[in-house]
Write a protein that holds these residues in place. Structure first.
Motif, mmCIF file in Angstrom:
data_model
loop_
_atom_site.group_PDB
_atom_site.id
_atom_site.type_symbol
_atom_site.label_atom_id
_atom_site.label_comp_id
_atom_site.label_asym_id
_atom_site.label_seq_id
_atom_site.Cartn_x
_atom_site.Cartn_y
_atom_site.Cartn_z
ATOM 1 N N SER A 20 0.862 -1.185 0.000
ATOM 2 C CA SER A 20 0.000 0.000 0.000
ATOM 3 C C SER A 20 0.897 1.233 0.000
ATOM 4 O O SER A 20 1.938 1.259 0.650
ATOM 5 C CB SER A 20 -0.942 0.013 1.209
ATOM 6 O OG SER A 20 -0.213 0.049 2.413
ATOM 7 N N LYS A 52 -9.935 12.790 -3.164
ATOM 8 C CA LYS A 52 -10.218 12.421 -4.551
ATOM 9 C C LYS A 52 -9.088 12.867 -5.473
ATOM 10 O O LYS A 52 -8.700 12.137 -6.399
ATOM 11 C CB LYS A 52 -11.546 13.041 -4.993
ATOM 12 C CG LYS A 52 -12.768 12.408 -4.343
ATOM 13 C CD LYS A 52 -14.053 13.114 -4.780
ATOM 14 C CE LYS A 52 -15.272 12.501 -4.098
ATOM 15 N NZ LYS A 52 -16.523 13.223 -4.460
ATOM 16 N N HIS A 57 -6.250 10.477 -5.055
ATOM 17 C CA HIS A 57 -6.525 9.208 -5.730
ATOM 18 C C HIS A 57 -6.327 9.342 -7.243
ATOM 19 O O HIS A 57 -5.784 8.425 -7.878
ATOM 20 C CB HIS A 57 -7.942 8.738 -5.413
ATOM 21 C CG HIS A 57 -8.070 8.035 -4.098
ATOM 22 N ND1 HIS A 57 -7.523 6.789 -3.873
ATOM 23 C CD2 HIS A 57 -8.686 8.400 -2.934
ATOM 24 C CE1 HIS A 57 -7.798 6.401 -2.632
ATOM 25 N NE2 HIS A 57 -8.496 7.372 -2.043
ATOM 26 N N ARG A 58 -6.772 10.454 -7.820
ATOM 27 C CA ARG A 58 -6.575 10.654 -9.255
ATOM 28 C C ARG A 58 -5.092 10.679 -9.609
ATOM 29 O O ARG A 58 -4.686 10.193 -10.678
ATOM 30 C CB ARG A 58 -7.248 11.964 -9.702
ATOM 31 C CG ARG A 58 -8.763 11.912 -9.755
ATOM 32 C CD ARG A 58 -9.332 13.108 -10.505
ATOM 33 N NE ARG A 58 -9.048 14.363 -9.844
ATOM 34 C CZ ARG A 58 -9.826 14.936 -8.940
ATOM 35 N NH1 ARG A 58 -10.962 14.355 -8.567
ATOM 36 N NH2 ARG A 58 -9.501 16.092 -8.389
ATOM 37 N N TYR A 116 -2.535 9.199 -7.802
ATOM 38 C CA TYR A 116 -1.739 8.035 -7.424
ATOM 39 C C TYR A 116 -2.341 6.666 -7.753
ATOM 40 O O TYR A 116 -1.619 5.674 -7.812
ATOM 41 C CB TYR A 116 -1.459 8.073 -5.912
ATOM 42 C CG TYR A 116 -0.481 9.134 -5.482
ATOM 43 C CD1 TYR A 116 0.890 8.925 -5.578
ATOM 44 C CD2 TYR A 116 -0.928 10.351 -4.960
ATOM 45 C CE1 TYR A 116 1.791 9.891 -5.167
ATOM 46 C CE2 TYR A 116 -0.037 11.328 -4.561
ATOM 47 C CZ TYR A 116 1.325 11.096 -4.657
ATOM 48 O OH TYR A 116 2.217 12.066 -4.260
ATOM 49 N N ASP A 117 -3.642 6.571 -7.943
ATOM 50 C CA ASP A 117 -4.280 5.257 -8.073
ATOM 51 C C ASP A 117 -3.720 4.424 -9.223
ATOM 52 O O ASP A 117 -3.417 3.239 -9.055
ATOM 53 C CB ASP A 117 -5.793 5.409 -8.241
ATOM 54 C CG ASP A 117 -6.510 5.554 -6.910
ATOM 55 O OD1 ASP A 117 -5.840 5.473 -5.861
ATOM 56 O OD2 ASP A 117 -7.742 5.750 -6.925
ATOM 57 N N THR A 118 -3.588 5.012 -10.393
ATOM 58 C CA THR A 118 -3.122 4.261 -11.559
ATOM 59 C C THR A 118 -1.711 3.727 -11.345
ATOM 60 O O THR A 118 -1.418 2.560 -11.648
ATOM 61 C CB THR A 118 -3.164 5.140 -12.820
ATOM 62 O OG1 THR A 118 -4.504 5.556 -13.058
ATOM 63 C CG2 THR A 118 -2.661 4.367 -14.034
ATOM 64 N N GLU A 121 -1.843 0.813 -8.925
ATOM 65 C CA GLU A 121 -2.368 -0.391 -9.581
ATOM 66 C C GLU A 121 -1.330 -1.020 -10.505
ATOM 67 O O GLU A 121 -1.232 -2.243 -10.603
ATOM 68 C CB GLU A 121 -3.633 -0.044 -10.362
ATOM 69 C CG GLU A 121 -4.821 0.290 -9.457
ATOM 70 C CD GLU A 121 -5.978 0.902 -10.216
ATOM 71 O OE1 GLU A 121 -5.887 0.999 -11.465
ATOM 72 O OE2 GLU A 121 -6.972 1.298 -9.569
ATOM 73 N N SER A 137 -2.128 -0.698 -3.641
ATOM 74 C CA SER A 137 -3.269 0.181 -3.402
ATOM 75 C C SER A 137 -2.752 1.512 -2.887
ATOM 76 O O SER A 137 -1.595 1.632 -2.469
ATOM 77 C CB SER A 137 -4.234 -0.445 -2.387
ATOM 78 O OG SER A 137 -3.574 -0.682 -1.155
ATOM 79 N N PHE A 138 -3.620 2.509 -2.896
ATOM 80 C CA PHE A 138 -3.226 3.836 -2.421
ATOM 81 C C PHE A 138 -4.237 4.347 -1.404
ATOM 82 O O PHE A 138 -5.447 4.279 -1.626
ATOM 83 C CB PHE A 138 -3.132 4.829 -3.580
ATOM 84 C CG PHE A 138 -2.883 6.235 -3.123
ATOM 85 C CD1 PHE A 138 -1.629 6.601 -2.655
ATOM 86 C CD2 PHE A 138 -3.906 7.176 -3.117
ATOM 87 C CE1 PHE A 138 -1.402 7.898 -2.205
ATOM 88 C CE2 PHE A 138 -3.681 8.469 -2.667
ATOM 89 C CZ PHE A 138 -2.425 8.824 -2.213
ATOM 90 N N GLU A 184 -10.205 8.086 5.578
ATOM 91 C CA GLU A 184 -9.245 7.071 5.135
ATOM 92 C C GLU A 184 -8.031 7.019 6.053
ATOM 93 O O GLU A 184 -7.457 5.950 6.261
ATOM 94 C CB GLU A 184 -8.833 7.336 3.685
ATOM 95 C CG GLU A 184 -9.953 7.078 2.693
ATOM 96 C CD GLU A 184 -9.499 7.193 1.252
ATOM 97 O OE1 GLU A 184 -8.994 6.198 0.702
ATOM 98 O OE2 GLU A 184 -9.653 8.289 0.680
#
Length: 211
Positions: A71, A99, A102-103, A105-107, A110, A115-116, A130
């Motif tokens: 993570s 949000k 997440h935009r 770091y998420d990609t 993955e 996970s982030f 979170e």
């Protein structure tokens, strides 16, 4: 610009915001290192290229949510009283910031089969949901490893995190933003001279038995 409370909390001159941020990061990484493996500070999530900038997180941890899955975490301290947030409550401000994280770091997470989870807090120490979820998981893992009551560990972890936030905010308010430089450019040579003057051997501390 006139120095007031909001300006002091937002001003990045002198690196005080970064220094305080790093204190929180290091406390969380240190707690995670007690119970999880693969803890790394400032992991490279994506190498930079001619078309795309590199991407760093603040912390990587193995085993928080899944034994074999990493993570990634990024710390953000928000001054909720800043002018840009003045029309929003804390919940909406924190959720919008999460949000955006997440935009960003998420990609990359993955792509690394990880996970982030963003670690967002206000200057007053109010944690985003979170961050709260992560800290609860950390408390449970520490309590199991140390065989201590969960309530005791929860108080310990909460105090560590809150004190690191207090120190970070205090640094913004009380720290000096003026940059200074040394007349001696070679830091390593200076350290060698200091150790020689103290008669240190291999960096070992001198005995205080006769003092």
């Amino acid at each position: 610009m006139e120095m007031d409370l909001n300006h002091a909390l937002n001003c990045k001159t002198g690196g005080l915001v970064k220094q305080g941020h790093d204190q929180i990061r290091d406390i969380i990484a240190g707690l995670a290192r007690q119970v999880y493996r693969g803890v790394m500070v400032e992991p490279i999530m994506r190498e930079g290229s001619a078309t795309e900038p590199g991407l760093l997180a603040d912390i990587r941890i193995h085993g928080v949510w899944d034994r074999e899955r990493a993570s990634f975490h990024d710390v953000r301290v928000i001054n909720a009283d800043a002018a840009s947030y003045s029309t929003r409550d804390w919940s909406s401000t924190a959720n919008e910031t999460a949000k955006a994280k997440h935009r960003k770091y998420d990609t990359a997470a993955e792509d690394l089969n990880g996970s982030f989870i963003p670690l967002i807090t206000s200057c007053e120490g109010v944690l985003h949901t979170e961050f709260q979820t992560f800290s609860k998981k950390l408390v449970t893992s520490l309590a199991e490893k140390w065989d201590k009551p969960r309530s005791s560990i929860a108080g310990f972890v909460r105090a560590k995190i809150q004190l690191s936030i207090i120190r970070a905010v205090s640094l913004r308010l009380r720290g000096c933003r003026k940059m200074t430089r040394s007349a001696i450019d070679d830091t390593n040579s200076q350290i060698i001279r200091e150790e020689a003057a103290l008669c240190l051997e291999d960096g070992a501390p001198i005995s205080t038995q006769d003092y």
